[in-house]
Design a protein around this motif. Sequence first.
Motif, short mmCIF file in Angstrom:
data_model
loop_
_atom_site.label_atom_id
_atom_site.label_comp_id
_atom_site.label_asym_id
_atom_site.label_seq_id
_atom_site.Cartn_x
_atom_site.Cartn_y
_atom_site.Cartn_z
N ARG A 1 0.86 -1.19 0.00
CA ARG A 1 0.00 0.00 0.00
C ARG A 1 0.88 1.23 0.00
O ARG A 1 1.90 1.27 0.70
N HIS A 2 0.54 2.23 -0.78
CA HIS A 2 1.32 3.45 -0.90
C HIS A 2 1.02 4.38 0.27
O HIS A 2 0.14 5.23 0.20
N GLY B 1 8.46 3.83 6.32
CA GLY B 1 8.00 3.98 7.70
C GLY B 1 7.50 5.35 8.09
O GLY B 1 7.00 5.53 9.19
N ASP B 2 7.61 6.35 7.21
CA ASP B 2 7.23 7.71 7.63
C ASP B 2 5.74 8.00 7.54
O ASP B 2 5.25 8.96 8.11
N ARG B 3 4.97 7.16 6.83
CA ARG B 3 3.53 7.31 6.62
C ARG B 3 3.20 8.70 6.07
O ARG B 3 2.17 9.27 6.35
N GLY B 4 4.11 9.22 5.22
CA GLY B 4 3.98 10.56 4.68
C GLY B 4 3.29 10.67 3.33
O GLY B 4 3.05 11.77 2.85
N ALA B 5 2.96 9.55 2.69
CA ALA B 5 2.30 9.61 1.38
C ALA B 5 0.80 9.82 1.58
O ALA B 5 0.18 9.16 2.40
N GLU B 6 0.23 10.71 0.83
CA GLU B 6 -1.21 10.98 0.91
C GLU B 6 -2.02 10.05 0.03
O GLU B 6 -3.22 9.92 0.19
N CYS B 7 -1.39 9.36 -0.91
CA CYS B 7 -2.08 8.56 -1.91
C CYS B 7 -2.90 7.42 -1.30
O CYS B 7 -4.10 7.35 -1.49
N GLY B 8 -2.24 6.49 -0.61
CA GLY B 8 -2.93 5.36 0.01
C GLY B 8 -3.38 4.27 -0.95
O GLY B 8 -4.10 3.36 -0.56
N GLY B 9 -2.96 4.35 -2.22
CA GLY B 9 -3.38 3.38 -3.22
C GLY B 9 -2.76 2.00 -3.02
O GLY B 9 -1.74 1.84 -2.35
#
Length: 107
Positions: A37-38, A44-52
């Motif tokens: 999952r994106h 590990g930073d969980r900084g992507a907004e995409c979530g795809g």
Amino acid sequence: MEKRFQRRIEDFQCLHCGRTVTGNGFTNHCPACLWSRHVDVNPGDRGAECGGAMRPVGHETVRGRIMILHRCETCGFERRNQLGKDDDMAALIRLAGENAGRAVRGR
């Protein structure tokens, strides 16, 4: 200086096959189907907004380690992730077969 890797011990449910995955701090894809999952810009930073959902689209060996190439189905982002010791080898073999089939068909 920003840290490039952050270890996070998190459990998750696979977006592709629905399996509940127990994380160990290095888990970044489902060991059953190899999908990811994106969610990160840097691991590990969980900084992507995409979530795809990130489809496993290939694999390669780098310095003796098998790496899975994932491509986000939403935005096209690509990242390599190391194959885990608990990953389903049959899923890796299927992925290799799919890639061989694409090469033969010229895709």
